[in-house]
Design a protein around this motif. Structure first.
Motif, PDB file in Angstrom:
ATOM      1  N   GLU A  75       0.817  -1.208   0.000  1.00 48.62           N
ATOM      2  CA  GLU A  75       0.000   0.000   0.000  1.00 48.62           C
ATOM      3  C   GLU A  75       0.852   1.259   0.000  1.00 48.62           C
ATOM      4  O   GLU A  75       1.736   1.415   0.839  1.00 48.62           O
ATOM      5  N   VAL A  76       0.558   2.142  -0.943  1.00 47.67           N
ATOM      6  CA  VAL A  76       1.083   3.502  -0.900  1.00 47.67           C
ATOM      7  C   VAL A  76       0.009   4.309  -0.201  1.00 47.67           C
ATOM      8  O   VAL A  76      -1.160   4.246  -0.567  1.00 47.67           O
ATOM      9  N   SER A  77       0.395   5.052   0.800  1.00 50.90           N
ATOM     10  CA  SER A  77      -0.567   5.765   1.623  1.00 50.90           C
ATOM     11  C   SER A  77      -0.283   7.270   1.606  1.00 50.90           C
ATOM     12  O   SER A  77       0.853   7.692   1.801  1.00 50.90           O
ATOM     13  N   ILE A  78      -1.332   8.039   1.350  1.00 46.47           N
ATOM     14  CA  ILE A  78      -1.243   9.491   1.418  1.00 46.47           C
ATOM     15  C   ILE A  78      -2.172   9.948   2.525  1.00 46.47           C
ATOM     16  O   ILE A  78      -3.375   9.707   2.465  1.00 46.47           O
ATOM     17  N   ASP A  79      -1.585  10.569   3.552  1.00 45.48           N
ATOM     18  CA  ASP A  79      -2.403  11.179   4.599  1.00 45.48           C
ATOM     19  C   ASP A  79      -2.712  12.587   4.141  1.00 45.48           C
ATOM     20  O   ASP A  79      -1.838  13.455   4.116  1.00 45.48           O
ATOM     21  N   LEU A  80      -3.945  12.781   3.761  1.00 46.00           N
ATOM     22  CA  LEU A  80      -4.403  14.051   3.227  1.00 46.00           C
ATOM     23  C   LEU A  80      -4.904  14.903   4.389  1.00 46.00           C
ATOM     24  O   LEU A  80      -5.896  14.566   5.028  1.00 46.00           O
ATOM     25  N   HIS A  81      -4.198  15.986   4.667  1.00 49.21           N
ATOM     26  CA  HIS A  81      -4.577  16.882   5.758  1.00 49.21           C
ATOM     27  C   HIS A  81      -5.454  17.992   5.193  1.00 49.21           C
ATOM     28  O   HIS A  81      -5.056  18.694   4.270  1.00 49.21           O
TER      29      HIS A  81
END
Length: 172
Positions: free
Chosen positions: A111-117
């Motif tokens: 998994e590539v994960s982007i924590d979108l703030h």
């Protein structure tokens, strides 16, 4: 240890490649954004990747432009990962109430994960803890940080003083 180090370096290159195409899409769509943490931030700040595992990219975006951001991420194969302890309605609407959302995509079986703030710092308000971090204060801080953005090595990041402030504040 050497094997693990090489795996992380390779995996960080996947993060960089994914972030580059997303950043180009953000530019075309006029999305105000900046990188807060992760391997992309390391490259922007230092010019190289640190020998430190990173699990995701923390990316701050203008909450009012969330519709464009969602369209870009889903168009690139990402999907929203809902957290079990968060109420479903927090994620819904043109401008969700969540202060941070995770988008994931499987690449090479991982998994590539982007924590979108959607806010500079995760909202941590409870019945007992309402001040001084109100939603309005977080919105003002988010707007200030997005406005303070600088470009380093082709990536949008915070200048040193704001970066230090953000990192300290985020530890709270």
């Amino acid at each position: 240890i050497v094997e693990k180090k090489q795996i992380w370096r390779s995996w960080h290159l996947v993060f960089l490649a994914e972030a580059r195409v997303i950043l180009e899409d953000f530019k075309k769509a006029g999305v105000r954004n900046l990188i807060l943490k992760g391997p992309v931030w390391q490259t922007a700040r230092y010019g190289y990747l640190l020998d430190k595992p990173s699990a995701d990219i923390d990316w701050l975006v203008d909450r009012t432009q969330y519709g464009r951001v969602r369209k870009i991420l889903t168009g690139r194969g990402y999907r929203l990962k809902r957290l079990a302890w968060m109420k479903k309605e927090i994620y819904q609407g043109a401008v969700p109430r969540a202060s941070e959302m995770t988008y994931i995509k499987r690449i090479y079986g991982r998994e590539v994960s982007i924590d979108l703030h959607l806010q500079a710092v995760r909202e941590a308000l409870t019945a007992w803890y309402k001040e001084p971090i109100t939603k309005e204060n977080m919105d003002q801080l988010t707007d200030h940080l997005l406005g303070a953005r600088v470009w380093r090595r082709g990536w949008p990041v915070l200048p040193d003083s704001e970066n230090l402030f953000y990192l300290c504040f985020n530890l709270m």
